[in-house]
Motif scaffolding. Structure first.
Motif, mmCIF file in Angstrom:
data_model
loop_
_atom_site.group_PDB
_atom_site.id
_atom_site.type_symbol
_atom_site.label_atom_id
_atom_site.label_comp_id
_atom_site.label_asym_id
_atom_site.label_seq_id
_atom_site.Cartn_x
_atom_site.Cartn_y
_atom_site.Cartn_z
ATOM 1 N N ASN A 52 0.811 -1.201 0.000
ATOM 2 C CA ASN A 52 0.000 0.000 0.000
ATOM 3 C C ASN A 52 0.847 1.255 0.000
ATOM 4 O OD1 ASN A 52 0.819 -0.767 2.556
ATOM 5 N ND2 ASN A 52 -0.909 0.165 3.604
ATOM 6 N N LYS A 53 2.127 1.128 -0.357
ATOM 7 C CA LYS A 53 2.985 2.285 -0.585
ATOM 8 C C LYS A 53 3.411 2.335 -2.056
ATOM 9 C CE LYS A 53 3.177 3.824 3.637
ATOM 10 N NZ LYS A 53 2.622 5.129 3.992
ATOM 11 N N ALA A 54 4.042 1.285 -2.528
ATOM 12 C CA ALA A 54 4.477 1.217 -3.918
ATOM 13 C C ALA A 54 4.829 -0.226 -4.243
ATOM 14 C CB ALA A 54 5.704 2.105 -4.139
ATOM 15 N N GLU A 55 4.644 -0.615 -5.489
ATOM 16 C CA GLU A 55 4.950 -2.001 -5.829
ATOM 17 C C GLU A 55 5.128 -2.166 -7.323
ATOM 18 O OE1 GLU A 55 2.988 -6.423 -5.695
ATOM 19 O OE2 GLU A 55 1.811 -4.635 -5.359
ATOM 20 N N ASP A 56 6.052 -2.969 -7.700
ATOM 21 C CA ASP A 56 6.267 -3.348 -9.091
ATOM 22 C C ASP A 56 5.364 -4.538 -9.399
ATOM 23 O OD1 ASP A 56 7.706 -5.013 -11.251
ATOM 24 O OD2 ASP A 56 8.757 -3.078 -11.284
ATOM 25 N N ILE A 57 4.977 -4.708 -10.661
ATOM 26 C CA ILE A 57 4.053 -5.804 -10.985
ATOM 27 C C ILE A 57 4.680 -7.162 -10.787
ATOM 28 C CG2 ILE A 57 2.786 -4.417 -12.643
ATOM 29 C CD1 ILE A 57 4.185 -6.015 -14.860
ATOM 30 N N SER A 58 5.984 -7.213 -10.609
ATOM 31 C CA SER A 58 6.629 -8.503 -10.385
ATOM 32 C C SER A 58 6.653 -8.884 -8.909
ATOM 33 C CB SER A 58 8.075 -8.461 -10.904
ATOM 34 O OG SER A 58 8.826 -7.479 -10.201
ATOM 35 N N THR A 261 -6.231 5.178 -16.995
ATOM 36 C CA THR A 261 -5.663 4.553 -18.187
ATOM 37 C C THR A 261 -5.619 3.043 -17.999
ATOM 38 O OG1 THR A 261 -4.275 6.496 -18.643
ATOM 39 C CG2 THR A 261 -3.620 4.412 -19.668
ATOM 40 N N VAL A 262 -5.904 2.308 -19.069
ATOM 41 C CA VAL A 262 -5.787 0.849 -19.050
ATOM 42 C C VAL A 262 -4.449 0.473 -19.687
ATOM 43 C CG1 VAL A 262 -6.805 -1.350 -19.710
ATOM 44 C CG2 VAL A 262 -8.285 0.628 -19.301
ATOM 45 N N PHE A 263 -3.640 -0.300 -18.951
ATOM 46 C CA PHE A 263 -2.341 -0.750 -19.436
ATOM 47 C C PHE A 263 -2.432 -2.243 -19.757
ATOM 48 C CE2 PHE A 263 -1.748 2.816 -16.634
ATOM 49 C CZ PHE A 263 -0.799 3.609 -17.263
ATOM 50 N N TYR A 264 -2.230 -2.594 -21.022
ATOM 51 C CA TYR A 264 -2.281 -3.986 -21.438
ATOM 52 C C TYR A 264 -0.865 -4.561 -21.411
ATOM 53 C CZ TYR A 264 -7.049 -3.078 -22.922
ATOM 54 O OH TYR A 264 -8.390 -2.752 -22.943
ATOM 55 N N LEU A 265 -0.697 -5.693 -20.719
ATOM 56 C CA LEU A 265 0.622 -6.271 -20.494
ATOM 57 C C LEU A 265 0.911 -7.435 -21.442
ATOM 58 C CD1 LEU A 265 0.484 -6.415 -16.578
ATOM 59 C CD2 LEU A 265 1.168 -4.503 -18.046
ATOM 60 N N LYS A 266 2.175 -7.718 -21.603
ATOM 61 C CA LYS A 266 2.602 -8.839 -22.434
ATOM 62 C C LYS A 266 2.084 -10.169 -21.888
ATOM 63 C CE LYS A 266 6.887 -6.647 -24.025
ATOM 64 N NZ LYS A 266 8.374 -6.704 -23.994
ATOM 65 N N SER A 267 1.845 -10.213 -20.586
ATOM 66 C CA SER A 267 1.372 -11.453 -19.952
ATOM 67 C C SER A 267 -0.073 -11.774 -20.295
ATOM 68 C CB SER A 267 1.501 -11.331 -18.434
ATOM 69 O OG SER A 267 0.641 -10.304 -17.935
ATOM 70 N N GLY A 268 -0.765 -10.815 -20.920
ATOM 71 C CA GLY A 268 -2.180 -11.012 -21.231
ATOM 72 C C GLY A 268 -3.092 -10.343 -20.224
ATOM 73 N N LYS A 269 -2.528 -9.880 -19.115
ATOM 74 C CA LYS A 269 -3.310 -9.185 -18.098
ATOM 75 C C LYS A 269 -3.374 -7.695 -18.412
ATOM 76 C CE LYS A 269 -2.054 -12.433 -14.420
ATOM 77 N NZ LYS A 269 -1.436 -12.569 -13.069
ATOM 78 N N SER A 270 -4.172 -6.985 -17.655
ATOM 79 C CA SER A 270 -4.239 -5.532 -17.797
ATOM 80 C C SER A 270 -4.325 -4.896 -16.422
ATOM 81 C CB SER A 270 -5.439 -5.112 -18.652
ATOM 82 O OG SER A 270 -6.665 -5.492 -18.034
ATOM 83 N N ILE A 271 -3.896 -3.657 -16.349
ATOM 84 C CA ILE A 271 -3.894 -2.898 -15.099
ATOM 85 C C ILE A 271 -4.571 -1.561 -15.375
ATOM 86 C CG2 ILE A 271 -2.432 -1.733 -13.388
ATOM 87 C CD1 ILE A 271 -0.305 -3.860 -13.919
ATOM 88 N N LYS A 301 8.445 -1.823 -20.241
ATOM 89 C CA LYS A 301 8.827 -2.961 -21.070
ATOM 90 C C LYS A 301 7.796 -4.076 -21.024
ATOM 91 C CE LYS A 301 11.640 -5.093 -17.423
ATOM 92 N NZ LYS A 301 12.997 -5.535 -17.024
ATOM 93 N N GLU A 302 6.924 -4.058 -20.001
ATOM 94 C CA GLU A 302 5.898 -5.089 -19.891
ATOM 95 C C GLU A 302 4.580 -4.671 -20.536
ATOM 96 O OE1 GLU A 302 6.417 -8.036 -18.721
ATOM 97 O OE2 GLU A 302 8.470 -7.653 -18.047
ATOM 98 N N VAL A 303 4.495 -3.423 -21.018
ATOM 99 C CA VAL A 303 3.242 -2.881 -21.557
ATOM 100 C C VAL A 303 3.278 -2.905 -23.080
ATOM 101 C CG1 VAL A 303 1.732 -0.863 -21.650
ATOM 102 C CG2 VAL A 303 2.955 -1.423 -19.529
ATOM 103 N N ILE A 304 2.239 -3.472 -23.683
ATOM 104 C CA ILE A 304 2.191 -3.524 -25.152
ATOM 105 C C ILE A 304 1.344 -2.389 -25.731
ATOM 106 C CG2 ILE A 304 2.679 -5.973 -25.347
ATOM 107 C CD1 ILE A 304 -0.295 -6.522 -25.567
ATOM 108 N N ARG A 305 0.345 -1.909 -24.976
ATOM 109 C CA ARG A 305 -0.452 -0.769 -25.424
ATOM 110 C C ARG A 305 -1.250 -0.205 -24.256
ATOM 111 N NH1 ARG A 305 -6.003 -1.743 -26.854
ATOM 112 N NH2 ARG A 305 -6.601 -3.943 -26.605
ATOM 113 N N THR A 306 -1.767 1.003 -24.452
ATOM 114 C CA THR A 306 -2.600 1.642 -23.428
ATOM 115 C C THR A 306 -3.828 2.257 -24.100
ATOM 116 O OG1 THR A 306 -1.562 3.829 -23.602
ATOM 117 C CG2 THR A 306 -0.546 2.239 -22.075
#
Length: 350
Positions: A52-58, A261-271, A301-306
């Motif tokens: 709840n402060k900051a986090e990378d998607i990994s 904004t919707v961030f589409y990831l290479k993994s197939g997920k979105s944020i 580098k993990e985002v393919i489009r927004t």
């Protein structure tokens, strides 16, 4: 002493938080001065790494980040999720604070100040029915290790005055709706507006502005949140119908500045989140409108489009607990810009 000496070279591990948590308990129990100092460093660092402060998607806080993603995806239950996540305790720091509560007094005065002031701040979070009691017990255990002539000072800065008080957002000003509420539409609300908004109750309007969670995101006269626009000049620029449409149908018109904004990831997920800045190869986003300082880093580098989200970060149904008279008081507060002396309010008798 031989056990502490054997374990100390292996602590802390730069890449394994779980390993550090387990070993910290053992080494602090053994009262290793070196390990206590290192555990304090981990306590400080955890404040920068907590989900709840900051986090990378990994990161490994999958459940929490998945829940955060839902805030802006689903208007129906997003508000409830946002409230819960905004009040979650900082997990890593809470763990190390509890471990340090059993340590002998080997920290510097500056470190002790930072440590005990953390407790006062920790009482604002909500971690379940027994959370506050758990934090207070840890605080008292830590106080048992300070010199007697410094006990009063550390007792005060660690939140003794609020330790037994249940957390509540601006409880002294908030006014809970009496209802009965309804599923408000703009058309129905306007019927009550057209009947006249005069001689209203300022204190109730301000209290409903807080309890309806408007103040969590919006400021009025310098008080309130920052994740949404300041509403002090709202009444000079917009009609009651404009206000109601923005409250009841927030996704109808979304400001570029405050949209998500919707961030589409290479993994197939979105944020989904509000873009704060682009920094060090990351998109820095905020996902919880009730906690705008809680950011998440999304590696580019993990985002393919927004794309721009069609769902507003402002959540609907926030006034559905209000009855018609309460709605009028809230609208009067918004129209007045939080000015108690506005002629729209009745004067209190003295």
């Amino acid at each position: 002493a031989w056990l502490a000496g054997y374990l100390e070279p292996h602590y802390p591990n730069a890449s394994d938080d779980n390993y550090n948590r387990q070993l910290s308990k053992v080494l602090v129990y053994l009262q290793s001065p070196k390990a206590i100092a290192q555990t304090f460093d981990l306590f400080v660092a955890a404040g920068k790494k907590d989900p709840n402060k900051a986090e990378d998607i990994s990161g490994d806080q999958t459940t929490l980040t998945s829940a955060a993603d839902l805030i802006m995806r689903n208007p129906d239950y997003g508000m409830s999720i946002a409230e819960i996540l905004a009040k979650l305790p900082p997990l890593g720091q809470t763990f190390y604070a509890t471990v340090l509560s059993q340590a002998d007094n080997v920290l510097s005065e500056e470190q002790l100040d930072q440590y005990f002031k953390w407790y006062a701040n920790a009482f604002q979070y909500q971690g379940g029915y027994s959370y506050s009691g758990f934090i207070n017990q840890s605080r008292k255990m830590a106080l048992a290790h300070v010199p007697k002539n410094q006990f009063a000072y550390y007792n005060t800065i660690s939140g003794d005055s609020i330790a037994d008080r249940p957390p509540a957002m601006q409880a002294e000003k908030a006014v809970q709706p009496k209802g009965p509420g309804r599923n408000w539409t703009v058309e129905e609300a306007m019927r009550y507006v057209d009947s006249g908004i005069v001689n209203r109750d300022f204190e109730r309007g301000r209290g409903l502005f807080i309890s309806s969670l408007c103040a969590s995101c919006h400021a009025m006269n310098g008080e309130g949140g920052v994740s949404g626009p300041d509403l002090t000049q709202l009444g000079t620029r917009f009609s009651y119908k404009d206000m109601l449409e923005a409250i009841i149908e927030p996704s109808k018109v979304i400001s570029d500045k405050y949209g998500a904004t919707v961030f589409y990831l290479k993994s197939g997920k979105s944020i989904v989140g509000r873009l704060i800045e682009e920094k060090d190869g990351n998109y820095i986003i905020a996902q919880n409108p009730f906690a705008p300082d809680q950011h998440r880093a999304v590696p580019k580098k993990e985002v393919i489009r927004t794309r721009v989200s069609e769902i507003s970060p402002m959540l609907p149904e926030m006034i559905d607990r209000l009855n018609p008279e309460e709605l009028k008081d809230l609208l009067a507060f918004l129209k007045s810009g939080g000015n108690k002396e506005d002629t729209i309010f009745r004067k209190s008798s003295k």
